[in-house]
Design a protein around this motif. Structure first.
Motif, PDB file in Angstrom:
ATOM      1  N   LEU A 178      11.004-111.835  69.266  1.00  0.00           N
ATOM      2  CA  LEU A 178      10.983-111.982  70.724  1.00  0.00           C
ATOM      3  C   LEU A 178       9.621-112.482  71.197  1.00  0.00           C
ATOM      4  N   THR A 179       8.570-111.960  70.607  1.00  0.00           N
ATOM      5  CA  THR A 179       7.218-112.359  70.990  1.00  0.00           C
ATOM      6  C   THR A 179       6.988-113.843  70.729  1.00  0.00           C
ATOM      7  N   LYS A 180       7.361-114.292  69.545  1.00  0.00           N
ATOM      8  CA  LYS A 180       7.140-115.692  69.194  1.00  0.00           C
ATOM      9  C   LYS A 180       7.987-116.626  70.060  1.00  0.00           C
ATOM     10  N   SER A 181       9.250-116.276  70.259  1.00  0.00           N
ATOM     11  CA  SER A 181      10.139-117.134  71.055  1.00  0.00           C
ATOM     12  C   SER A 181       9.687-117.206  72.509  1.00  0.00           C
ATOM     13  N   ALA A 182       9.359-116.042  73.086  1.00  0.00           N
ATOM     14  CA  ALA A 182       8.933-116.024  74.488  1.00  0.00           C
ATOM     15  C   ALA A 182       7.615-116.761  74.673  1.00  0.00           C
ATOM     16  N   GLY A 206       1.406-116.050  71.104  1.00  0.00           N
ATOM     17  CA  GLY A 206       2.302-116.051  69.950  1.00  0.00           C
ATOM     18  C   GLY A 206       1.679-115.416  68.720  1.00  0.00           C
ATOM     19  N   SER A 207       0.532-114.780  68.900  1.00  0.00           N
ATOM     20  CA  SER A 207      -0.163-114.153  67.772  1.00  0.00           C
ATOM     21  C   SER A 207       0.429-112.778  67.480  1.00  0.00           C
ATOM     22  N   ILE A 208       0.603-112.497  66.199  1.00  0.00           N
ATOM     23  CA  ILE A 208       1.092-111.196  65.744  1.00  0.00           C
ATOM     24  C   ILE A 208      -0.097-110.539  65.058  1.00  0.00           C
ATOM     25  N   VAL A 209      -0.744-109.637  65.771  1.00  0.00           N
ATOM     26  CA  VAL A 209      -2.060-109.138  65.369  1.00  0.00           C
ATOM     27  C   VAL A 209      -1.934-107.806  64.623  1.00  0.00           C
TER      28      VAL A 209
END
Length: 252
Positions: free
Chosen positions: A165-169, A241-244
């Motif tokens: 969801l994070t990347k798509s949004a 779009g960062s997954i930290v």
């Protein structure tokens, strides 16, 4: 202060990372809309904010219900007129067990809060931020959203969904002035993680593999709050779009 007079919403703000982040955001100048299902703990967080000279309001809400999500968004707009920061944090952990022993109700509970709650938060808050042309959203995923954890299949699936969801949004809103990132905690000293040990003792079931806390300790919630505050601020202006990972090397 980095977030002076910015308006922040924090869900799951009654304890753990949500409480620590609410207090940290307020100490950096933000006015905080404290959201939690538990009225008592949510109001405690608001009191802690006010004790340090901060400002905010409390809204009781079930993040898995669209009308409750709309309620906390409306409260933010009616009180402060805008939403600059949204820490989309509320989540629950599953009962640790083999996949075949997870019942339908447990699956529905985890997915309803961890995935639907994040989705609904994004859906309602993004409408406001798009109208403003600005905003920062931080979703709480997990190291279990990067790799699976033994005997936590549904929780792992839910946190992988938060990453998706994070990347798509973030891709949809990258040119609309809105940044959307996710943090992946790995072992934080909260009531949520404390309940895992209690599960082992109560159920008599221990997974074949346990997470390797490479630093030899859990993180303090305040350590995660530092990252949340950074991502909320303009210091992270080129991050979306960062997954930290904030995991003490757990996923190494």
């Amino acid at each position: 202060m980095d977030l002076l007079n910015k308006i922040a919403i924090v869900t799951g703000a009654g304890s753990g990372i949500g409480r620590a982040s609410s207090i940290k955001l307020a100490s950096n100048g933000a006015k905080v809309v404290v959201v939690d299902f538990n009225k008592e703990t949510g109001e405690e967080t608001l009191s802690l904010i006010k004790e340090q000279g901060g400002e905010g309001i409390f809204v009781q809400a079930d993040v898995s219900k669209s009308e409750d999500v709309q309620k906390y968004v409306n409260a933010a707009i009616e009180t402060y007129g805008r939403i600059d920061v949204f820490f989309n944090n509320a989540g629950v952990i599953q009962k640790i067990s083999p996949l075949t022993e997870i019942d339908d109700a447990e699956y529905d509970r985890i997915m309803s809060i961890n995935v639907k709650g994040v989705f609904l938060g994004l859906k309602h808050v993004l409408k406001i931020m798009e109208g403003q042309g600005s905003g920062s959203i931080i979703n709480t995923a997990s190291t279990a959203g990067i790799r699976s954890e033994h005997s936590m299949a549904v929780y792992s699936a839910s946190k992988h969904a938060v990453v998706g969801l994070t990347k798509s949004a973030s891709l949809e809103y990258v040119k609309k002035g809105i940044r959307i990132n996710a943090i992946c905690p790995g072992g934080v000293q909260t009531a949520l993680t404390n309940s895992v040990t209690e599960m082992f003792e109560t159920n008599g079931y221990v997974p074949d593999e346990l997470p390797n806390m490479r630093m030899g300790r859990y993180a303090a919630p305040e350590e995660l709050a530092e990252m949340v505050t950074f991502l909320a601020s303009e210091r992270a202006s080129y991050m979306t779009g960062s997954i930290v990972l904030v995991d003490g090397g757990l996923t190494l």
